[in-house]
Design a protein around this motif. Structure first.
Motif, mmCIF file in Angstrom:
data_model
loop_
_atom_site.group_PDB
_atom_site.id
_atom_site.type_symbol
_atom_site.label_atom_id
_atom_site.label_comp_id
_atom_site.label_asym_id
_atom_site.label_seq_id
_atom_site.Cartn_x
_atom_site.Cartn_y
_atom_site.Cartn_z
ATOM 1 N N ALA A 38 11.689 -1.507 -40.364
ATOM 2 C CA ALA A 38 12.087 -2.184 -38.907
ATOM 3 C C ALA A 38 11.285 -3.648 -38.876
ATOM 4 O O ALA A 38 11.891 -4.674 -38.755
ATOM 5 N N HIS A 39 10.090 -3.577 -39.126
ATOM 6 C CA HIS A 39 9.340 -4.722 -39.118
ATOM 7 C C HIS A 39 9.681 -5.726 -40.209
ATOM 8 O O HIS A 39 9.720 -6.832 -40.231
ATOM 9 N N ALA A 40 9.924 -5.190 -41.528
ATOM 10 C CA ALA A 40 10.418 -5.883 -42.649
ATOM 11 C C ALA A 40 11.932 -6.536 -42.397
ATOM 12 O O ALA A 40 11.959 -7.782 -43.076
ATOM 13 N N ALA A 41 12.715 -5.828 -41.700
ATOM 14 C CA ALA A 41 14.090 -6.310 -41.336
ATOM 15 C C ALA A 41 13.743 -7.427 -40.428
ATOM 16 O O ALA A 41 14.576 -8.653 -40.361
ATOM 17 N N LEU A 42 12.902 -7.422 -39.338
ATOM 18 C CA LEU A 42 12.565 -8.607 -38.437
ATOM 19 C C LEU A 42 12.168 -9.657 -39.350
ATOM 20 O O LEU A 42 12.423 -10.797 -39.001
ATOM 21 N N LEU A 77 7.605 -20.701 -43.600
ATOM 22 C CA LEU A 77 8.051 -20.021 -44.751
ATOM 23 C C LEU A 77 7.065 -19.457 -45.657
ATOM 24 O O LEU A 77 7.510 -18.346 -46.243
ATOM 25 N N PRO A 78 6.154 -20.170 -46.369
ATOM 26 C CA PRO A 78 5.080 -19.478 -47.070
ATOM 27 C C PRO A 78 4.770 -17.959 -46.721
ATOM 28 O O PRO A 78 4.552 -17.270 -47.373
ATOM 29 N N ALA A 79 4.244 -18.124 -45.525
ATOM 30 C CA ALA A 79 3.769 -16.979 -44.749
ATOM 31 C C ALA A 79 4.953 -15.768 -44.774
ATOM 32 O O ALA A 79 4.579 -14.634 -44.980
ATOM 33 N N LEU A 80 5.941 -16.326 -44.418
ATOM 34 C CA LEU A 80 7.123 -15.443 -44.207
ATOM 35 C C LEU A 80 7.388 -14.696 -45.858
ATOM 36 O O LEU A 80 7.469 -13.515 -45.922
ATOM 37 N N ALA A 81 7.369 -15.660 -46.804
ATOM 38 C CA ALA A 81 7.655 -15.167 -48.422
ATOM 39 C C ALA A 81 6.618 -14.307 -48.700
ATOM 40 O O ALA A 81 6.977 -13.079 -49.208
ATOM 41 N N LEU A 87 5.560 -6.269 -48.212
ATOM 42 C CA LEU A 87 6.489 -5.232 -47.576
ATOM 43 C C LEU A 87 7.527 -4.873 -48.262
ATOM 44 O O LEU A 87 7.908 -3.344 -48.231
ATOM 45 N N LEU A 88 8.156 -5.563 -49.297
ATOM 46 C CA LEU A 88 9.344 -5.295 -49.700
ATOM 47 C C LEU A 88 9.105 -5.159 -51.378
ATOM 48 O O LEU A 88 10.091 -4.973 -52.128
ATOM 49 N N GLY A 89 8.426 -5.888 -51.818
ATOM 50 C CA GLY A 89 8.223 -6.163 -53.230
ATOM 51 C C GLY A 89 8.766 -7.331 -53.755
ATOM 52 O O GLY A 89 9.048 -8.320 -53.113
ATOM 53 N N ALA A 90 8.805 -7.549 -55.099
ATOM 54 C CA ALA A 90 9.161 -8.541 -55.805
ATOM 55 C C ALA A 90 10.711 -8.860 -55.481
ATOM 56 O O ALA A 90 10.949 -10.208 -55.803
ATOM 57 N N ASP A 91 11.400 -8.160 -55.419
ATOM 58 C CA ASP A 91 12.838 -8.306 -54.927
ATOM 59 C C ASP A 91 13.122 -8.395 -53.503
ATOM 60 O O ASP A 91 14.245 -8.200 -53.044
ATOM 61 N N TRP A 92 12.081 -9.007 -52.603
ATOM 62 C CA TRP A 92 12.292 -9.300 -51.171
ATOM 63 C C TRP A 92 13.484 -10.107 -50.865
ATOM 64 O O TRP A 92 14.089 -9.911 -49.814
ATOM 65 N N SER A 97 19.785 -10.869 -45.623
ATOM 66 C CA SER A 97 21.049 -10.720 -45.330
ATOM 67 C C SER A 97 21.023 -10.716 -43.905
ATOM 68 O O SER A 97 20.558 -9.882 -43.217
ATOM 69 N N PRO A 98 21.772 -11.872 -43.129
ATOM 70 C CA PRO A 98 21.621 -12.092 -41.813
ATOM 71 C C PRO A 98 22.420 -11.036 -40.949
ATOM 72 O O PRO A 98 23.673 -10.642 -41.277
ATOM 73 N N VAL A 99 22.013 -10.483 -39.798
ATOM 74 C CA VAL A 99 22.732 -9.771 -38.874
ATOM 75 C C VAL A 99 23.648 -10.927 -38.227
ATOM 76 O O VAL A 99 23.153 -12.059 -38.232
ATOM 77 N N PRO A 100 24.802 -10.594 -37.632
ATOM 78 C CA PRO A 100 25.723 -11.349 -36.788
ATOM 79 C C PRO A 100 25.017 -12.299 -35.994
ATOM 80 O O PRO A 100 25.257 -13.678 -36.211
#
Length: 310
Positions: A38-42, A77-81, A87-92, A97-100
């Motif tokens: 959920a943290h990764a999704a946010l 942006l660099p920090a978010l990347a 959190l998610l690995g190389a395929d982050w 994908s945006p929520v509505p």
């Protein structure tokens, strides 16, 4: 002397601000009631939002008013990347994908933040001043809840800005000095309120994607089942959790609460009401796991205490 614009802006948007802070999703997340996903999704939604907001910053760099608000140390942006890769690995990027509500939010940014200086400042203020204020509390809460230390929380780190209170004071001074007339100030107030609403809706959408598996009503049901049908098992689990010399002194126990990482009991130990917390082997993410984990705790307690399991 009239009230400074920064103070009026804060007062006029305070209710919207608090609504954004008090969403169920954010409360569950900062209390560790949701999985790390959920943290990764946010974080992924933040990346989509800041991608547009920081794109909008570039054409305003030389503007006599709007250009005064952005600082290189704010760029996220660099920090978010980095957070998403941790959190998610190389395929982050597959998670972007945006929520509505994020789609609506970024569309509004493209509509206003590239062509209207006041609109750009409104969204800039909403995001970055929030990150520098309540966002710092969120970072500390996430660090505690998910045992994060730096990695995964780079988004909230504004070390290049130095003293954050001094920076925020300078930001508010720039708001007060901006040559906006009353009508323009009101437009900006309205846009900040809209930005808060959009942020709140992003969190609400995430709450629908990542619901808390253990809301109060579910915990109440589990507690009733344990206390009505398995009081003896609770006592065994509590005795096993106590130091060996005090185990025989535990005479009763009731389940008093739980979360995704453990059970809470109130036990009578040598006549004294005593709180006991028993951790799960792992963070649970769905109700069906509770029965499996409680059964494991019961069987392990029987083994520790040398009593036969049912």
């Amino acid at each position: 002397m009239s009230e400074p614009f920064s103070a009026r802006l804060r007062t006029a948007t305070w209710t919207d601000h608090k609504a954004a802070e008090q969403t169920t999703f954010l409360d569950d997340l900062t209390r560790g009631r949701l999985p790390l996903a959920a943290h990764a999704a946010l974080t992924a939604q933040h990346h989509l939002i800041y991608e547009v907001l920081e794109e909008a910053a570039r054409p305003w760099a030389g503007h006599p008013v709007a250009g005064a608000f952005h600082h290189d140390g704010l760029t996220r942006l660099p920090a978010l990347a980095a957070d998403l890769e941790f959190l998610l690995g190389a395929d982050w990027r597959d998670a972007l994908s945006p929520v509505p509500a994020t789609a609506e939010y970024t569309a509004r940014l493209r509509e206003t933040a590239f062509t209207w200086p006041g609109g750009y400042v409104a969204h800039h203020y909403n995001r970055y001043l929030g990150d520098l204020s309540g966002g710092q509390y969120v970072a500390r809460a996430l660090a505690r809840a998910y045992h994060l230390d730096g990695d995964g929380l780079r988004f909230y780190d504004f070390t290049p800005l130095g003293d954050l209170d001094a920076f925020k004071n300078g930001y508010r001074a720039a708001l007060d000095a901006a040559p906006w007339d009353g009508a323009e100030q009101e437009r900006i107030v309205d846009e900040v309120r809209l930005a808060y609403r959009l942020n709140t809706e992003v969190l609400a959408d995430l709450g629908r994607v990542h619901p808390n598996p253990f809301p109060p009503e579910v915990i109440a049901q589990i507690m009733r089942h344990m206390n009505d049908d398995h009081a003896g098992d609770s006592l065994l689990i509590c005795r096993a959790a106590l130091p060996e010399h005090t185990r025989p002194q535990a005479s009763a126990a009731v389940m008093s609460g739980m979360d995704a990482v453990g059970l809470e009991f109130r036990a009578v130990v040598d006549g004294v009401d005593t709180p006991i917390r028993v951790p799960f082997a792992q963070r649970l993410t769905e109700r069906a796991q509770v029965r499996v984990e409680v059964t494991r705790l019961y069987r392990e307690a029987c083994q520790v205490l040398g009593v036969p399991a049912r």
